[in-house]
Design an enzyme around this catalytic site. Structure first.
Site, PDB file in Angstrom:
ATOM      1  N   TYR A 230      26.155  31.824  23.672  1.00 26.53           N
ATOM      2  CA  TYR A 230      27.139  32.885  23.948  1.00 26.53           C
ATOM      3  C   TYR A 230      26.832  34.125  23.102  1.00 26.53           C
ATOM      4  CZ  TYR A 230      31.685  35.229  24.391  1.00 26.53           C
ATOM      5  OH  TYR A 230      32.680  36.138  24.620  1.00 26.53           O
TER       6      TYR A 230
ATOM      7  N   SER B 111      31.500  41.321  22.956  1.00 25.98           N
ATOM      8  CA  SER B 111      32.307  40.526  22.034  1.00 25.98           C
ATOM      9  C   SER B 111      31.891  40.890  20.615  1.00 25.98           C
ATOM     10  CB  SER B 111      32.016  39.041  22.287  1.00 25.98           C
ATOM     11  OG  SER B 111      32.494  38.248  21.233  1.00 25.98           O
TER      12      SER B 111
HETATM   13  N1  LIG Z   1      38.806  35.513  25.395  1.00 24.59           N
HETATM   14  C1  LIG Z   1      38.049  35.825  24.333  1.00 24.59           C
HETATM   15  O1  LIG Z   1      38.218  35.244  23.241  1.00 24.59           O
HETATM   16  C2  LIG Z   1      37.005  36.896  24.453  1.00 24.59           C
HETATM   17  C3  LIG Z   1      36.616  37.565  23.276  1.00 24.59           C
HETATM   18  C4  LIG Z   1      35.637  38.546  23.360  1.00 24.59           C
HETATM   19  C5  LIG Z   1      35.057  38.824  24.583  1.00 24.59           C
HETATM   20  N2  LIG Z   1      35.458  38.154  25.702  1.00 24.59           N
HETATM   21  C6  LIG Z   1      34.778  38.477  26.956  1.00 24.59           C
HETATM   22  O2  LIG Z   1      35.714  39.015  27.864  1.00 24.59           O
HETATM   23  C7  LIG Z   1      35.316  38.736  29.209  1.00 24.59           C
HETATM   24  C8  LIG Z   1      36.499  38.118  29.946  1.00 24.59           C
HETATM   25  O3  LIG Z   1      36.838  36.896  29.339  1.00 24.59           O
HETATM   26  P1  LIG Z   1      38.293  36.225  29.454  1.00 24.59           P
HETATM   27  O4  LIG Z   1      38.700  35.904  28.097  1.00 24.59           O
HETATM   28  O5  LIG Z   1      39.151  37.038  30.322  1.00 24.59           O
HETATM   29  O6  LIG Z   1      37.882  34.860  30.160  1.00 24.59           O
HETATM   30  P2  LIG Z   1      38.520  34.084  31.410  1.00 24.59           P
HETATM   31  O7  LIG Z   1      39.986  34.202  31.396  1.00 24.59           O
HETATM   32  O8  LIG Z   1      37.916  32.736  31.391  1.00 24.59           O
HETATM   33  O9  LIG Z   1      37.946  34.904  32.644  1.00 24.59           O
HETATM   34  C9  LIG Z   1      36.587  34.877  32.973  1.00 24.59           C
HETATM   35  C10 LIG Z   1      36.389  35.662  34.237  1.00 24.59           C
HETATM   36  O10 LIG Z   1      34.995  35.647  34.544  1.00 24.59           O
HETATM   37  C11 LIG Z   1      34.833  35.369  35.922  1.00 24.59           C
HETATM   38  N3  LIG Z   1      33.541  34.737  36.153  1.00 24.59           N
HETATM   39  C12 LIG Z   1      32.938  33.778  35.417  1.00 24.59           C
HETATM   40  N4  LIG Z   1      31.748  33.453  35.955  1.00 24.59           N
HETATM   41  C13 LIG Z   1      31.606  34.248  37.051  1.00 24.59           C
HETATM   42  C14 LIG Z   1      30.600  34.384  38.019  1.00 24.59           C
HETATM   43  N5  LIG Z   1      29.487  33.645  37.984  1.00 24.59           N
HETATM   44  N6  LIG Z   1      30.764  35.295  39.003  1.00 24.59           N
HETATM   45  C15 LIG Z   1      31.894  36.065  39.054  1.00 24.59           C
HETATM   46  N7  LIG Z   1      32.879  35.958  38.162  1.00 24.59           N
HETATM   47  C16 LIG Z   1      32.743  35.059  37.177  1.00 24.59           C
HETATM   48  C17 LIG Z   1      35.990  34.429  36.244  1.00 24.59           C
HETATM   49  O11 LIG Z   1      36.230  34.514  37.633  1.00 24.59           O
HETATM   50  P3  LIG Z   1      36.486  33.201  38.553  1.00 24.59           P
HETATM   51  O12 LIG Z   1      37.214  32.240  37.690  1.00 24.59           O
HETATM   52  O13 LIG Z   1      37.269  33.757  39.706  1.00 24.59           O
HETATM   53  O14 LIG Z   1      35.168  32.763  38.929  1.00 24.59           O
HETATM   54  C18 LIG Z   1      37.117  35.078  35.442  1.00 24.59           C
HETATM   55  O15 LIG Z   1      37.672  36.125  36.192  1.00 24.59           O
HETATM   56  C19 LIG Z   1      34.106  37.800  29.083  1.00 24.59           C
HETATM   57  O16 LIG Z   1      32.936  38.548  29.222  1.00 24.59           O
HETATM   58  C20 LIG Z   1      34.217  37.266  27.673  1.00 24.59           C
HETATM   59  O17 LIG Z   1      32.969  36.893  27.156  1.00 24.59           O
HETATM   60  C21 LIG Z   1      36.432  37.199  25.667  1.00 24.59           C
END
Ligand SMILES: NC(=O)c1ccc[n+]([C@@H]2O[C@H](COP(=O)([O-])OP(=O)(O)OC[C@H]3O[C@@H](n4cnc5c(N)ncnc54)[C@H](OP(=O)(O)O)[C@@H]3O)[C@@H](O)[C@H]2O)c1
Length: 266
Positions: free
Chosen positions: A150, A137
């Site tokens: 985070y 991030s």
């Molecule tokens: N959205 C943002 O603003 C943003 C910005 C920068 C970086 N990111 C990064 O991008 C990545 C994806 O985020 P997103 O925005 O797509 O979030 P999201 O829609 O909430 O998705 C999170 C994913 O992580 C999985 N997950 C969480 N805990 C887990 C565990 N213990 N074991 C296996 N899977 C797990 C969830 O799977 P289940 O629900 O099936 O468990 C889901 O598929 C993250 O690393 C986040 O930090 C996000």
């Protein structure tokens, strides 16, 4: 690397960025093991991807969960060319009120889980000359108030990615650290979205971010920061952090109005 025919384990596939990335990888001809904890969401996604993908279920914070993800992915794909670590969690809260078990949970999901998954898959990636992508991030380079756990977990993931890339130089395995700014997914609670609107935080569409991630893989990039001018602030913060302290001071006061304290359970 070429995506067509690549054998891919994408963890976090049930999430906003993960699902969008799975679609782009499938369009380019990748074969994908879709990893996460929710089997229904993963099966539903697999159904929309025309036989190029299948679900693998496991919690990356446990040995059993990581073991299941690795075993199922390797047996379904017959090897591995690409691991994408796109699972993650966040809390937006004053650090003094952040439940200690929640702080640990963030580190296990955002840092330790991806590290140990990569470790288990090094032999397979060594065989194929494959690549690891760790989704970090912008907060992994610019630490934000009220996102202390985070931000720290993503700083650690960035450090891990850099160390592993240097360690594996010449081995045939590549490591990409991919860092988006805020993205419109459910990881951001309604409160975070409202705080973002109040502070002028830009939020990208997960599809655009997914295309950037896949482009970084295709170009064998070591690092990719997505979002302008945030990617420039990353460089300014590294050289002149006091300048960024000052720039964030006003924003921090607005953020404080939204970051709700919660009781700590010890
Ligand atoms: N959205 C943002 O603003 C943003 C910005 C920068 C970086 N990111 C990064 O991008 C990545 C994806 O985020 P997103 O925005 O797509 O979030 P999201 O829609 O909430 O998705 C999170 C994913 O992580 C999985 N997950 C969480 N805990 C887990 C565990 N213990 N074991 C296996 N899977 C797990 C969830 O799977 P289940 O629900 O099936 O468990 C889901 O598929 C993250 O690393 C986040 O930090 C996000």
């Amino acid at each position: 690397m070429k995506i067509h025919g690549a054998r891919i384990l994408l963890v976090g596939a049930s999430g906003g960025i993960g699902a969008a990335t799975a679609r782009v990888l499938a369009e380019r001809g990748g074969r994908i093991a879709l990893g996460g904890r929710r089997p229904e969401a993963l099966s539903e996604l697999a159904r929309t991807l025309d036989g190029s993908a299948f679900p693998v279920v496991g919690d990356i914070t446990t040995d059993e969960g990581r073991g299941a993800l690795v075993t199922e992915a390797l047996s379904g794909l017959g090897g591995l060319d690409l691991l994408v670590n796109a699972a993650g969690l966040l809390d937006f809260i004053p650090f003094g009120h952040h439940d200690p078990s929640a702080v640990e949970r963030i580190f296990r999901a955002n840092t330790i889980g991806p590290m140990l998954l990569a470790q288990s898959l090094l032999p397979s990636l060594q065989e194929s000359g494959g690549r690891i992508v760790n989704v970090g991030s912008i907060f992994g380079s610019i630490a934000f108030p009220y996102f202390a756990a985070y931000s720290a977990s993503k700083f650690a993931l960035r450090g891990f990615s850099e160390a592993l890339r240097r360690e594996l130089a010449g081995s045939g395995i590549g490591v990409t650290y991919f860092a988006p700014r805020a993205v419109r997914t459910t990881i951001n609670s309604d409160t975070v979205v409202r705080m973002g609107e109040a502070t002028g935080m830009k939020m990208d569409d997960p599809k655009v971010v997914a295309h950037a991630l896949v482009r970084a893989v295709e170009k064998d990039r070591d690092e990719a920061y997505f979002g302008w001018p945030e990617s420039i602030f990353v460089r300014i913060n590294a050289i002149l952090p006091r300048l960024v302290d000052r720039a964030l001071r006003g924003q921090s006061q607005t953020m404080a109005r939204f970051a709700r304290p919660a009781p700590i359970r010890r």
